[in-house]
Design an enzyme around this catalytic site. Sequence first.
Site, PDB file in Angstrom:
ATOM      1  N   SER A 164       0.596  -1.225   0.489  1.00 12.13           N
ATOM      2  CA  SER A 164       0.078  -0.380  -0.071  1.00 12.13           C
ATOM      3  C   SER A 164       1.180   1.572  -0.238  1.00 12.13           C
ATOM      4  O   SER A 164       1.574   1.634  -0.809  1.00 12.13           O
ATOM      5  CB  SER A 164      -0.544  -0.316   1.242  1.00 12.13           C
ATOM      6  OG  SER A 164      -1.928   0.950   0.811  1.00 12.13           O
ATOM      7  N   ASP A 260      -9.846  -4.278  -4.533  1.00 14.27           N
ATOM      8  CA  ASP A 260      -9.527  -3.253  -3.783  1.00 14.27           C
ATOM      9  C   ASP A 260      -8.865  -2.084  -4.875  1.00 14.27           C
ATOM     10  O   ASP A 260      -9.046  -2.148  -6.130  1.00 14.27           O
ATOM     11  CB  ASP A 260      -7.081  -3.964  -4.020  1.00 14.27           C
ATOM     12  CG  ASP A 260      -6.864  -3.005  -3.573  1.00 14.27           C
ATOM     13  OD1 ASP A 260      -7.057  -1.763  -2.859  1.00 14.27           O
ATOM     14  OD2 ASP A 260      -5.310  -3.079  -3.559  1.00 14.27           O
ATOM     15  N   HIS A 290      -7.757  -5.101  -0.834  1.00 13.04           N
ATOM     16  CA  HIS A 290      -6.861  -4.602   0.005  1.00 13.04           C
ATOM     17  C   HIS A 290      -6.020  -4.937   1.388  1.00 13.04           C
ATOM     18  O   HIS A 290      -7.164  -5.462   2.081  1.00 13.04           O
ATOM     19  CB  HIS A 290      -7.350  -3.034   0.305  1.00 13.04           C
ATOM     20  CG  HIS A 290      -5.994  -2.003   0.448  1.00 13.04           C
ATOM     21  ND1 HIS A 290      -4.821  -2.103  -0.566  1.00 13.04           N
ATOM     22  CD2 HIS A 290      -5.291  -1.641   2.134  1.00 13.04           C
ATOM     23  CE1 HIS A 290      -4.032  -0.979  -0.533  1.00 13.04           C
ATOM     24  NE2 HIS A 290      -4.118  -0.782   0.731  1.00 13.04           N
TER      25      HIS A 290
END
Length: 323
Positions: A164, A260, A290
């Site tokens: 991320s 995601d 995610h």
Amino acid sequence: MPLHPQVQAHLDRLAAANLAGLHTVTPDVARAGARRLTAASVGEPEPVAEVTERVLGTDAGDVPVRIYRPSGVPTGATGARPLPVVVFFHGGGYVLGDLDSHDGLARALANGSQSVVVSVGYPLAPENKFPDQPNAGYAATAWIADHAAALRIDPSRIAVAGDSAGGNLAAVVTLKARANGGPYIGFQLLIYPDLDFRRTNRSITELAGQYGNITREAQQWFMNHYLTTEAEKLNPLVSPLLEPDLTALPPAHIITAEYDALRDEGEEYGRRLAAAGVPVTVKRYDGMIHEFLRHPFDDAKVAIDDATAALRRFFDSGTGPRS
């Protein structure tokens, strides 16, 4: 594909918790909530041979790190080659996350890749704004390369990795290393990376607020804490997808997830790396969301195995600094 049943059960538990929207709370409250969620959902971390902590005195200031040495690798043999190293940056939107939140993932990467993993505790926003985080990440990577002998690692086998926001930072560190002529980075592992702060692609708009993804308001909350001006969103050191020249960057393995919101930018970055002549593998995990690598899902183990296999292939290739 539909959501994986393990993911659906996880999202049902989140919904039952009735958590406040991120954009309605302070960073400190959000951090406390994130720590509770981590403790409740990530499972038992796997053992490694050794874990040590230290503070690196870098050009960007003091940076805390946690160093993991993998299980099953003899380290004391005379003449044994030093282990490769993965410099890892945790996710959390530059506001959340720390060495503890990603302890389990760092351990799994160390054991799976049979390498030393150095997890970097870069400074968080809003107490620290851009470019403090890229500067700290780059400086820590340079310090690790410069002190390879003391750390018992091989400076010809250095990879960066992150998930991320940490995937953003890993990509940015490779850009800074290319611009500065070092340190040598031979591989980048980008796990559902956050690469485009314009927030305009299909997945970021259509999946916001669904399947565990943060809302549009929360997207802005994170960006407001990290950045000082709107113009910074277009800086390639904030949005690596906007870097016009991606040539001569390290080979990459990019992980994305079907549900995601960051899916499309990770896959677009992979296409742009390939077009620039950079060897890249992009793998999408259907039915996943995610942050799925941090949860005890069956496909998380598959993705970690795929990622660490990619790292081992680089480490075993004998590839070193380009002349």
